[in-house]
Every structure is written in C-alpha cells, then in structure tokens.
Design an enzyme around this catalytic site. Sequence first.
Site, PDB file in Angstrom:
ATOM      1  N   TRP A   1      57.570  55.867  46.817  1.00  0.00           N
ATOM      2  CA  TRP A   1      56.965  57.206  46.910  1.00  0.00           C
ATOM      3  C   TRP A   1      55.462  57.121  46.612  1.00  0.00           C
ATOM      4  CZ3 TRP A   1      54.206  60.053  43.359  1.00  0.00           C
ATOM      5  CH2 TRP A   1      53.942  61.379  43.692  1.00  0.00           C
ATOM      6  N   HIS A   2      55.101  56.223  45.688  1.00  0.00           N
ATOM      7  CA  HIS A   2      53.691  56.125  45.298  1.00  0.00           C
ATOM      8  C   HIS A   2      52.808  55.583  46.410  1.00  0.00           C
ATOM      9  CE1 HIS A   2      55.123  56.806  41.213  1.00  0.00           C
ATOM     10  NE2 HIS A   2      53.875  57.139  40.938  1.00  0.00           N
ATOM     11  N   GLY A   3      53.366  54.753  47.262  1.00  0.00           N
ATOM     12  CA  GLY A   3      52.534  54.214  48.330  1.00  0.00           C
ATOM     13  C   GLY A   3      53.338  53.342  49.257  1.00  0.00           C
TER      14      GLY A   3
END
Lengths: 463, 388
Positions: free
Chosen positions: A326-328
């Site tokens: 989700w972060h990247g």
Amino acid sequence: MLFNSVVFLFAFLPVTYAVFWMLRSTQARYIWLAVTGYVFYAYWDARFCLLMLFSTLVSYFAGVALLRWDTDARRRKLCMVIPIVVDLSLLGFFKYTNFLLDTVADVSRAFGGDPPVRHLNVILPIGISFYTFHTISYIVDSYRRVIKPTRNFFEFAAYVSLFSQLVAGPIVRFRQIEADLENIGTTSRTQWIPIGIRFFVIGLVEKVIVADSLAAFVDPALASYHTLSTAATWLAMLGYSFQLYFDFSGYSTMAVGLGYLFGLRIPQNFNSPYKALDPSDFWKRWHISLSTVMRDYLYIPLGGNREGEAKTYRNLMITMLLGGLWHGASWNFVIWGGYHGVLLLTYRRFASSWDRLPAIVRQLAMFLFAVVGWVFFRATTMTMAMAMLGRMFVPVAGQLEPAAALALPLVLVAALWAMVGPNAFEMPLERQWKSRLALTASFAASLALILGSRPSPFLYFQF
Amino acid sequence: MKPLRILVHLLVFVLVLELTTRIDERLRFGTPLMSRVLSSEDLREFREGAVQGRPNARYQKWGLNELGLRGPSTTREPRPGVIRIVTVGASETFGMAEAEGREYPRQLEDSLNRAAERQSSTHRFEVLNASLPGMSIPSILLGLRGHIRSLSPDVVVVYPSPSFYVDREAPHPPTDVQPDDTLSLSRAFRPRVLPRIVDAAKSLLPAAALDRLRERDIQKSIEEYPPGWRFTSIPQDRLALYSQHLREMVGTVRSIGAEPILMTHGNAFMDGTRNEALARAWVRFYPRATANTLIAFDSVARAVTLQVAKDSGVVVVDVAADLARSGKGDHLYSDFAHFTELGAARVATDLRDSVRALVDRTTRERDVAGVVLQASGSRAPRATGGLQ
C-alpha cells in the site's frame, strides 16, 4: 497545495475558514467543504478531480442502494463488491500497473526473454491511496451496518474530499466523524479554536523545524550513500527515522488541528511510535489509522487470530505484505512490510521472554529494528538497500557528511522529543498566556522558515 | 486578551521571525548573524577604480569569496599547471536562479576537469566567476584593466548583456558611486525577514495581477519622459556602441595577456515562442525599449557579436543559437534571459568544447613554434603553467 506553503496559510485557509463560518446551514457547509476539497486537490492537478468525483459517486450511490435494498442480501453484497472493485481497480491501475509490468519485464529478462509490454506513462494521482480507503471503509461499514449510509451527497463528498485529510491521511473512517459532520451546522466556532491552533502549530513545528531541518542533512547524505562511513550511514538513517516520523506525524497533527478549526475531530494517527516496546506496540502507535483499517478490513476478515497459530501467522504476513505494498509500488515496500511481519511473528512467538526484558532495552531494541526497516522504506532500489545495510553492519571507512556536525545535535533533539518527550496529544492544553506565547513563538519560527524556502512536500504524499 | 498581552505577542512574533531568519541564513548559507549585506546590490563595491565584488559578502544563496568572486575560495596567483579562465558578464553569468555551484562557470570548471581526467590530460582548469549583476561592458573593461588583470587569466570568457544598450542611458563607466563604499553598522540591525515577506506576498498574487503591476511600472517609467523617448525600433547608435565596446573588450583582454572567448547572448524568445507576460517582465527592467525592440536588439546584437569575433579572430560560442535550436526554452531559461541549472549546463558544455579547442590549438602552436603564447606581448610572463 501543502499545509506548509504560503498560499495555504495566507490564502486558502483564511478564505476557507472565513466563508465556512459565515455560512449558517449544514448543507451550505457540506457544499463548501466539498468545493474547497476539490480546489485544494485541483491545485496539484485538476484532471484527477474527476477521478475522485467518480470514486465518490460510485460509493455514494452504492450507499444509497444499500439503504434501498436493506433486506436483499444478494443485492447488498453487490452494492459492497462493485464499489470496492471499482476503487481497487483505479488504485491498481494508477499505482500498480508499472510495478506489475516492470516485474513481468524483470522476470522475462531473467529467463532470457523480451518484456512483453513496456513501462506505461501513468501518473500516480496524489492521495489516491488515502481517499480510496476512505470510500472502501465507508461502503464496508455501511454493508456491515456499522454506519447508516448518508443520503446527503454533499455530506459524503465533504467527507471524501475533506482537505485536511485528503492527500496524506489520516485515514478517517466515516463513523469517526459522522457525528461531527451531522452537527456541522450547529457546532461552535470558538470552542475549538484554541485546540485547533495548538495542534496545527505543533504539527507545523514538527514538519518545518524538525523534519525539514533533518532533511537538509539526510537527503544529501543518502544521495551519496555509497561514499558514507558506517557511522555516517547510521547517523543518516537515524536522521531519516526521525525525519519520517516528524514529517508524517507533523502532517497528521496539522490535519487534526485543521479538523478542529472546522468542528471535526479527526483521530490521533501517531502515538509516539518510538516509545514502542515491541513490534505489536509499534503498530498500535505508528500510522494508527492505517493499522486499524488493515486490521478491521483485512486481518480480521482473513480470520485474524481465531483459527490457530499457523493461520494467525499467515494472516499477519498477508496483512503486513499488503500494508507494505500500500505504501508504494515497489518490492522494497513489500520487503519492508514482510520484515515487520517477521518481527510481529517473532514477537508473538517469544513475547513472554521479550516482555521480561527491562523497558528501556525493549524500547531501544524496537527502535533499532524500526531503523533497520526504514532502510528498505527509504532506498529507491534493492541494490541501494543492501548496500546501505552492508555499510551499517560491516565497518567501513568513508566520508562523514560535512553537515554531520550540525546533524548530530539535531538528531539528538529529535530523539529526545520522539523517544522521551510528549506528543501533541500528550501536551497539556493550557490556556495560560505563557503557553500561548510559546505557540506564537513556534509559529513565528516556522513561518520564517516557510517564507525562506520552497515548501518541501510531505514524505507520505508519495503513497 | 489584554492590549498589553497582544503587544507582547506581537513583539515576540516579530522578534522570533527575525531571529529565525538570521539563524536560518547562518546555517543554510553561512551568512553572519549581523551581516550588513541586505541586497544583491550590496554584493558590489567600488574599489580601486572599478566595480568589484565585495570580498566575503553573502546575500541569501549568493556568496562571494575572499577575492570578491562568486565561487569557492582561491588565491590571486594561479596554481602551477592550472589554466585559469575568468568569466565576465552580468547576472546571467553570476547565476541568479541556479543553486550555488550550479551556475555555468562552476559547471564549466567541473566539466573541463572531468574531461581532462578522462583523457588523462595534464591540463587542469580553474574557472573564476568575476561577473556581477548589472555589469555592462564599460564596467567590465575597468575591471579587466584592474583587479581581473591581477588574477592573471589565461582565457577570459565574455557573456555580454546587449539589453543594457537599450536602457535609459547608454552604458558608461560607473561615475555615480561613492569612493567610500563601506556598509554602515546600522544595516546589521535592519530586518532581514522583509525580503522573504515581500517574495511570499508576490507568490500569492495571480500571474495576471503580477503582469498588471509590471505593466503599471512600465507606464510610470515612460510617463517620466517626453513622447518619442521610447525605442520602437533598433537604435543604430546604440548598436554601434555595443559593437565598439565589444571590440574594445577583445583588445583589452588581449592586452592583459589572455585569450578572449565571446558568447552570443540568448533569451527565452529566440526559439520563436512569444510569452507576452515574460516579455513585459523583461521590459520592466528596460522600459525605454518596447518588447519587440528589446527582443530584436538581442538578435541583432548576436549578429554583431559574431561579426566582431570574426573580424578579431576570436573564438565565439553561439550560445543564443544553440539554446534556441534545442526548443526547450522553458527548461533552459528561468525567466527571460537567466539560465536554469539545465541551461547553465548546456552553456557549460558548449563552452567546454571551445575552451578545449582553444587550449589544444595554443598548445600545438606552442609546440610548433616553441614559443610562449603571448597574444599581445604586454602581459608579464607567468611562472606558473597556464597556456604559456
């Protein structure tokens, strides 16, 4: 538009605030908040307002449909699945298409083939990870009957596009501000001003004075990471750990303050995570809104810890790997998520022994574990991550950044605040004039720095 | 809140604002807390009969070394075996938009030395940036005969700004400067946060409003003069003066024993794009010329520069044409004529090849003739390498 920019502080916020409180009706305030949210977003790229509007419309109509087919289980399920599929498809396309293509290309090359499809020129719309989670949580909670979907489109649009939380969170669930949104027409302006200003200024100090000052040392140091000595690499990574915390925590704290200024109580997103004593404690303190969303909408539906140790471990790992992703859109983030998953599993296995250690030892050890994890988070490639870890753990000579002499005291101050001092929610709300004077001075100091440089974007904008 | 407390809040606010500004500039740029330099104009001083950089002066990101040159610390005498290049010009060469160390003279030095290392050449280069904002050719000429000569340059790179020739008055040697150009102590107590506030206020204005303000400034300037004062076509006398000054420049550079390299002056309009707001921003500095005249004058001046170089047998780098050809004006110019870092890099690359060609040529000539390169013969022989 950034909270720490002149245009936000002296144009957008005063106008938004003044007009909001001039409007008397609930509906007018919803419309105004929705409109300003879109203006705030359009300042970055107006084209993507349509994407947000589309996502908002889909979830809104799904919510209304859930009300209509309250007793039809099949249709209710459809009303939940369709918006989730739409939202995740948008997120998947804009955020993960190139990640997928690059991975396929790497695998093809590894087997001596030609990549079937090249890299696509896809722009990642800012904040898409956040507002997608807003709409998904809304529709799932509506389906679960945790909340009653609103029939008022502008109330929902105001919730999704609320500028204070739009581009970098916190991920505020509808149920958390539903009551405040309902009462937005009658809320008192003066009641929340002191607390709103206080949170906003503390967040500004965290971002502008602490995080950005650390960045002045950390960014150039890590740009030439291959030349750094072991000590310098550690110093740079310690600096980055505090930079990231104060940057994101600063943004969240400002968002809380802005929420209060408009009569909306946005929940705490950081609770001094570097005071955590173990991995489980860390995730109860770091990016709380994401952790709880991942827990409630992924970990628990997967079975949580209800189906034995093996499945608990599996569920934890899936949650953390997807949390990392989700972060990247990069394997580095997946590995970072996996690393924290392993920490959580290990802690779960050895909790009884770990918890017997002195608190200070546990806190320092957990902090160091987090710092090592940030290497994957910060590195732009796997090669960089491995090289940095090599420099951290195998003594090597190299240069100590010229700014290191300045960085060390700054890192120490940041460490003291983050690991010992109170966070914004723990600071007492004193209404004495000396406290207000301290806020005035803090704002002046932050403002001087904002005026003197281009506002630096928040690190979590990229997610 | 009581009035006294409001006053205390205001006082604390202003004091912290100012103090933080000073600490910030100290940490970021090395500006002394009690610096007397309050504007880019304070970077200049009138010394030894010429306008020079004020030694060790620093204003925001722009800093001068102990010799009053923009760039790192150096010595007046060149180091042995190092070819010394001095760049002269105005704000374009000084570097307004580029971060420190990214202006074209610095990039030129890096580029030359990297190329020399790659080719295992024994040549090493030092580029001294002797330019200052607002320096016209007559002012540079005074410097060349004075402090620049004392730097013993091997090559002098000239980037003239033709727009000075459509200013209110034709460029002339500075006459209105005070012999005692020291900055008073009281300046150390003037608020340094003010320029930040002004810049921030400007950034809040919509582009259209800024454009209107510029237009108003231009009109006000025009109204101070009688009708017919404006240049609506290229003033031939000014163009002739530019040519004359440029030729004088070439002669002066040679007279101090250095090789000149001329550059044509580029601007953001030379690739055919026309941005009226940008043109007005330029005219605001030279209200005597219409936008069309200003742009046309730069183009004609380019031709004059090429002609002067041809007539004088001087190396010329047609920066204007090269940057125009690239079609990336938006990326190469930060405004109407100042370079971005990318633009500066491009200029440095263009120059690098010419400097290397010049060095190779003179080295060959030296090898063939067995004589020291002395373009005019008037320069005192240097004991330390260079092109000799």
